[in-house]
Design a protein around this motif. Structure first.
Motif, PDB file in Angstrom:
ATOM      1  N   UNK A 564      27.999  12.725 -27.089  1.00 63.53           N
ATOM      2  CA  UNK A 564      26.552  12.419 -26.655  1.00 63.53           C
ATOM      3  C   UNK A 564      26.182  11.089 -26.695  1.00 63.53           C
ATOM      4  N   UNK A 565      26.703  10.413 -27.614  1.00 65.30           N
ATOM      5  CA  UNK A 565      26.357   8.811 -27.888  1.00 65.30           C
ATOM      6  C   UNK A 565      26.879   8.067 -26.613  1.00 65.30           C
ATOM      7  N   UNK A 585      17.915  16.459 -25.069  1.00 65.09           N
ATOM      8  CA  UNK A 585      17.614  17.918 -24.994  1.00 65.09           C
ATOM      9  C   UNK A 585      18.820  18.466 -25.582  1.00 65.09           C
ATOM     10  N   UNK A 586      20.013  17.982 -25.154  1.00 69.88           N
ATOM     11  CA  UNK A 586      21.196  18.492 -25.716  1.00 69.88           C
ATOM     12  C   UNK A 586      21.414  18.221 -27.182  1.00 69.88           C
ATOM     13  N   UNK A 592      21.686  17.713 -33.459  1.00 63.68           N
ATOM     14  CA  UNK A 592      22.482  16.507 -33.738  1.00 63.68           C
ATOM     15  C   UNK A 592      21.621  15.375 -33.864  1.00 63.68           C
ATOM     16  N   UNK A 593      21.523  14.533 -34.900  1.00 68.26           N
ATOM     17  CA  UNK A 593      20.665  13.538 -35.035  1.00 68.26           C
ATOM     18  C   UNK A 593      21.268  12.344 -34.542  1.00 68.26           C
TER      19      UNK A 593
END
Length: 613
Positions: A564-565, A585-586, A592-593
């Protein structure tokens, strides 16, 4: 008064006549005294007197025809007046006047077993003031005087008093030996006087050969220094003792090990163990079982391969002792500790430590079960780090033999992206040279008797080719898996091929590989989707990457934080706010922070121009 004088005069006259009846009264002459002139005598050489026979006894003037204690030479600790009325004291005094030095030594030996320290002290003080059979004052030797010092020590005399007693040996013309100094050192040890103890040892070294330190001297001093936390000084004297060839006691060795471990001094501990192993009298020293485990843990934390090897050697020694005992005591090293040591062997490139750790593990298991997968992976990592690919693949073969048909999930255990990645790095260390060598060896082993065919090994070669950007070799190796080796590719084989295409921005081909494996009924895993996302991001297509993530979620997998990053970073750089919102949103959906990337954004937004040059 006059009558008393008269009686005294009469009595005196009568006493004189009684002793000499022929005595006549003589009158004093009235003639003048004759004048005489003094004459000088002729000078004659004088002969010196012989030496004093009481040499060696400072109380000679007291016990020669006069046994009353009137001297202060030794008398500060001698007979209190009240003790003269004690029957036991009188008996001790009577005995002291009738025995010689050897008999007194034997008597002290008996009294020491019954701990009659007070009687020993009194007996010596009476005996030293008595005369022997020749009428000369008793003279003790150094052994007898040491008994006197020991009696004072056991009666809790202070260190200063014991030092004074050692100094008084000069009055008896005897030289204190090592035992004399050690008694004072014991008192310093009990009192915790470390600085005085070090000076006392220096005084022993400056003395004669009779006062040189021995094993007990160094043990007392080193133990005292460790108890006071003076590690450097203690290590200095341990080194001095070992160089002098003395034997360390087990207590001192244990304190040394514990002190070095607590202070994180692994190199110093290794040096001491090395010196002890070279000496016959010290090579049998071995810490306790629990302390050996602590040594191994500290060695792993400090990445000290030598200390880790010695810790395993001590553990093996304890295991051998337990097996030889009757009844046997079976000791086993913790497998997790051995895995940690294997990691240390790989990081420090120590083959000897690797062999020792595996031997200890085998001995601990006693063939009741096979090692755990983590142990095999640790051994593979160690061999791969040292560049020993042959042993690494042999270990991989043993690993597959032990767990290849296991009912547990082996997907990640044989993955070249995670567990076997050290082997992948070792295969691609020298580029295509190493990869081709490994491939040909695997090809030869596949034709051997018995044949060795491993999908996991070939997957490592495919991923190694991808690491060096060699897509052709990766694809040829993938095809040879079925044609040359007769094996069926697994999900890791397809993932390695997807990675090879994606790294070279061939996103279309990577997608085709993904579709192909799905069409064959091979179930993709989370790594398959992550690699396909990376392929799209390499091609700067964040929307396609998000579409793959949606498929990933629908398939029951959760995207990782790193994935995601990567997508968010590409959205920011492409200024795609809509896609960025989908990423956020995911992240919230899967809890997940996402951390900020301010520093990376600063570097990305730098405006380079000629003015900086």
């Amino acid at each position: 008064m006059a009558s008393q004088m008269a009686i005294f005069t009469r009595t005196k006259t009568l006493f004189a006549k009684t002793l000499n009846p022929n005595l006549k009264s003589l009158s004093i002459s009235t003639f003048t005294f004759l004048s005489q002139e003094p004459q000088l005598a002729e000078s004659t050489p004088t002969t010196p007197l012989p030496p004093n026979p009481a040499t060696g006894s400072p109380v000679y003037s007291e016990n020669w025809r006069n046994q009353a204690p009137n001297s202060e030479t030794l008398a500060q600790s001698l007979i209190p007046l009240g003790l003269l009325k004690n029957a036991s004291t009188q008996r001790v005094q009577a005995i002291s006047q009738t025995i010689d030095a050897q008999t007194l030594m034997d008597l002290f030996a008996n009294w020491m077993t019954s701990k009659r320290w007070s009687d020993m002290k009194e007996m010596f003080e009476y005996w030293i003031r008595s005369l022997d059979v020749h009428g000369k004052p008793n003279k003790p030797d150094v052994g007898l005087y040491n008994h006197y010092i020991r009696a004072n020590f056991m009666l809790e005399a202070s260190t200063a008093e014991l030092i004074d007693l050692v100094a008084q040996t000069e009055d008896f013309a005897i030289v204190p030996n090592t035992a004399s100094y050690n008694l004072v050192l014991k008192a310093m040890h009990q009192a915790g006087e470390s600085e005085a103890a070090q000076k006392w040892l220096e005084r022993m070294l400056q003395g004669g050969k009779d006062s040189l330190p021995d094993d007990e001297t160094y043990d007392l001093l080193i133990s005292l220094l460790f108890s006071k936390g003076e590690i450097d000084s203690a290590l200095k004297y341990i080194d001095m003792a070992l160089k002098s060839g003395y034997m360390l006691s087990m207590n001192v060795f244990t304190e040394c090990v514990r002190g070095c471990v607590d202070e994180r001094r692994p190199d110093a501990l290794v040096s001491i163990i090395k010196k002890c192993k070279t000496m016959d009298q010290n090579k049998a020293l071995c810490p306790t079982w629990n302390l050996c485990i602590i040594i191994a843990e500290v060695a792993v934390q400090e990445d000290n391969s030598e200390l880790a090897f010695y810790a395993l050697e001590f553990l093996a020694r304890w295991m051998a002792r337990g097996e030889n005992a009757r009844p046997p005591v079976l000791l086993s090293a913790d497998e997790g500790l051995v895995v940690s040591v294997l990691g240390t062997a790989g990081r420090t490139f120590n083959q000897k430590l690797l062999d020792a750790s595996w031997a200890v593990l085998r001995r601990s298991l006693r063939q009741k079960r096979v090692p755990k997968p983590e142990s095999y992976l640790g051994k593979i990592y160690a061999h791969a780090s040292m560049g020993d690919l042959q042993r690494a693949f042999i270990t991989l073969n043993e690993f597959e033999t032990a767990y290849g048909d296991s009912i547990i999930d082996m997907e990640e255990i044989f993955s070249p992206f995670t567990s076997l990645y050290p082997l992948v790095v070792a295969c691609s260390r020298k580029g295509f040279e190493t990869l081709d060598s490994v491939y040909f060896q695997l090809e030869n082993l596949s034709r051997a008797e018995p044949p060795y065919k491993s999908v996991a090994a070939i997957n490592c070669v495919i991923l190694g080719c991808a690491n060096i950007w060699d897509l052709d070799r990766a694809y040829q190796t993938f095809e040879a898996m079925g044609s040359s080796f007769g094996l069926t590719p697994d999900i890791h084989s397809y993932n390695a091929l997807i990675y090879a295409f994606g790294k070279l921005k061939k996103t279309f081909e990577a997608s085709r590989v993904f579709e192909h494996l799905v069409s064959l009924g091979v179930k993709p895993n989370a790594m398959s989707y992550s690699l396909l996302v990376d392929a799209h991001l390499t091609n700067r297509d964040q929307k396609a990457a998000l579409s793959v993530i949606d498929e990933m979620v629908n398939a029951g997998f959760a995207p990782s934080k790193e994935t995601l990053k990567k997508v968010r970073r590409r959205c920011v750089r492409e200024m795609d706010e809509e896609s960025n919102d989908r990423v956020e949103a995911l992240a919230k959906k899967f809890d997940i922070r996402m951390n900020t990337e301010n520093r990376k954004n600063i570097l990305f937004n730098l405006e380079y121009s000629a003015s900086y040059a």
